[in-house]
Design an enzyme around this catalytic site. Structure first.
Site, PDB file in Angstrom:
ATOM      1  N   PRO A 173      -4.651  61.152 -12.774  1.00 47.11           N
ATOM      2  CG  PRO A 173      -3.193  60.215 -14.103  1.00 47.11           C
ATOM      3  CD  PRO A 173      -3.297  60.506 -12.690  1.00 47.11           C
ATOM      4  CG  ASN A 174      -7.712  60.309 -17.205  1.00 48.33           C
ATOM      5  OD1 ASN A 174      -7.637  61.193 -18.163  1.00 48.33           O
ATOM      6  ND2 ASN A 174      -6.765  59.383 -17.409  1.00 48.33           N
TER       7      ASN A 174
ATOM      8  NE  ARG B  46     -11.271  57.422 -16.457  1.00 50.75           N
ATOM      9  CZ  ARG B  46     -10.456  57.066 -15.466  1.00 50.75           C
ATOM     10  NH1 ARG B  46     -10.603  57.352 -14.290  1.00 50.75           N
ATOM     11  NH2 ARG B  46      -9.533  56.345 -15.910  1.00 50.75           N
TER      12      ARG B  46
ATOM     13  CE1 TYR C 299     -12.096  53.726 -12.396  1.00 54.12           C
ATOM     14  CE2 TYR C 299     -12.638  54.269 -14.690  1.00 54.12           C
ATOM     15  CZ  TYR C 299     -11.962  53.583 -13.892  1.00 54.12           C
ATOM     16  OH  TYR C 299     -10.684  53.048 -14.140  1.00 54.12           O
TER      17      TYR C 299
ATOM     18  CG  ASN D  10      -7.659  56.487  -7.283  1.00 51.23           C
ATOM     19  OD1 ASN D  10      -6.986  55.886  -7.787  1.00 51.23           O
ATOM     20  ND2 ASN D  10      -8.971  56.279  -7.455  1.00 51.23           N
TER      21      ASN D  10
ATOM     22  CB  ALA E  22      -3.195  55.904 -15.429  1.00 48.62           C
TER      23      ALA E  22
ATOM     24  CD  GLU F  17      -2.289  51.158  -4.135  1.00 51.24           C
ATOM     25  OE1 GLU F  17      -1.341  50.769  -3.479  1.00 51.24           O
ATOM     26  OE2 GLU F  17      -2.313  50.888  -5.377  1.00 51.24           O
TER      27      GLU F  17
ATOM     28  CG  HIS G  16      -6.937  51.336  -6.933  1.00 43.34           C
ATOM     29  ND1 HIS G  16      -6.344  52.531  -7.884  1.00 43.34           N
ATOM     30  CD2 HIS G  16      -6.211  50.887  -6.376  1.00 43.34           C
ATOM     31  CE1 HIS G  16      -4.870  52.095  -7.626  1.00 43.34           C
ATOM     32  NE2 HIS G  16      -4.692  51.351  -6.555  1.00 43.34           N
TER      33      HIS G  16
ATOM     34  NE  ARG H  22     -11.023  48.327 -14.902  1.00 45.08           N
ATOM     35  CZ  ARG H  22     -10.644  49.623 -14.974  1.00 45.08           C
ATOM     36  NH1 ARG H  22     -10.602  50.159 -13.872  1.00 45.08           N
ATOM     37  NH2 ARG H  22     -10.729  50.221 -16.168  1.00 45.08           N
TER      38      ARG H  22
HETATM   39  C1  DQA Z   1      -8.387  53.469 -10.846  1.00 48.43           C
HETATM   40  C2  DQA Z   1      -7.758  52.165 -11.432  1.00 48.43           C
HETATM   41  C3  DQA Z   1      -6.681  52.588 -12.174  1.00 48.43           C
HETATM   42  O1  DQA Z   1      -6.064  51.396 -12.918  1.00 48.43           O
HETATM   43  C4  DQA Z   1      -7.233  53.693 -13.379  1.00 48.43           C
HETATM   44  O2  DQA Z   1      -6.041  53.740 -14.263  1.00 48.43           O
HETATM   45  C5  DQA Z   1      -7.676  54.616 -12.678  1.00 48.43           C
HETATM   46  C6  DQA Z   1      -8.771  54.670 -11.653  1.00 48.43           C
HETATM   47  C7  DQA Z   1      -9.392  53.318  -9.786  1.00 48.43           C
HETATM   48  O3  DQA Z   1      -9.795  54.236  -9.069  1.00 48.43           O
HETATM   49  O4  DQA Z   1     -10.305  52.408 -10.013  1.00 48.43           O
HETATM   50  O5  DQA Z   1      -7.802  55.900 -13.589  1.00 48.43           O
HETATM   51  O6  DQA Z   1      -7.577  54.104  -9.947  1.00 48.43           O
END
Ligand code: DQA
Length: 146
Positions: A11-12, A19, A24, A75, A78, A99, A101, A108
């Site tokens: 998501p997002n 964003r 990011y 990825n 959240a 995985e 990120h 964080r």
């Molecule tokens: C994320 C880190 C997560 O904590 C966050 O909710 C994201 C992006 C990252 O790519 O750094 O949406 O996965």
């Protein structure tokens, strides 16, 4: 050529580039997909690149990868920190899981320090920006080539 590597985004991440660019970066998810396609071609891999804001859609793609994928780079955004459903689906997948990120989640908020997906992942990349996807793809080449 091995079966495609599934690159899944939670998501997002559709808002990547817009964003919180201070966290990011300014690259869009389309830029990431393009860079992954170019690198995959160089490595002799194929990819299926997907993003969804819905947990079930991610679970469905992981199920699809059981028959159609050689490995999964994910990825989970959240859902990393909340989703037993995604962990269970990954546990039903037999190939390698990496995985990714974009941000360094360990620098964080405390709630980002725990990952359900890490219980399953062969490796985790965090804090390398969007380059992390390409690093994961290079590692995936080694893992699926075995
Ligand atoms: C994320 C880190 C997560 O904590 C966050 O909710 C994201 C992006 C990252 O790519 O750094 O949406 O996965």
């Amino acid at each position: 050529m091995p079966k495609p590597v599934f690159i899944l985004n939670g998501p997002n991440l559709n808002l990547l580039g817009l964003r919180q660019p201070e966290i990011y970066g300014r690259e869009t998810l389309e830029d990431v997909a393009d860079a992954c396609s170019a690198l995959a071609e160089e490595l002799g891999l194929s990819i299926r690149f997907h993003q969804s804001n819905h947990e079930g859609a991610l679970v469905d793609w992981i199920h699809q990868a059981r028959n159609e994928g050689s490995g999964i780079i994910i990825n989970p955004a959240a859902y990393t920190h909340t989703s037993v459903a995604i962990l269970d689906a990954l546990n039903a997948f037999e190939g390698p899981v990496l995985e990714v990120h974009i941000s360094n989640v360990h620098r964080r908020e405390a709630f980002r320090h725990h990952s359900y997906v890490s219980l399953r992942a062969e490796g985790v990349i965090a804090g390398f920006g969007t380059e992390g996807y390409q690093l994961a793809l290079r590692r995936m080449k080694t893992l699926v080539g075995k």
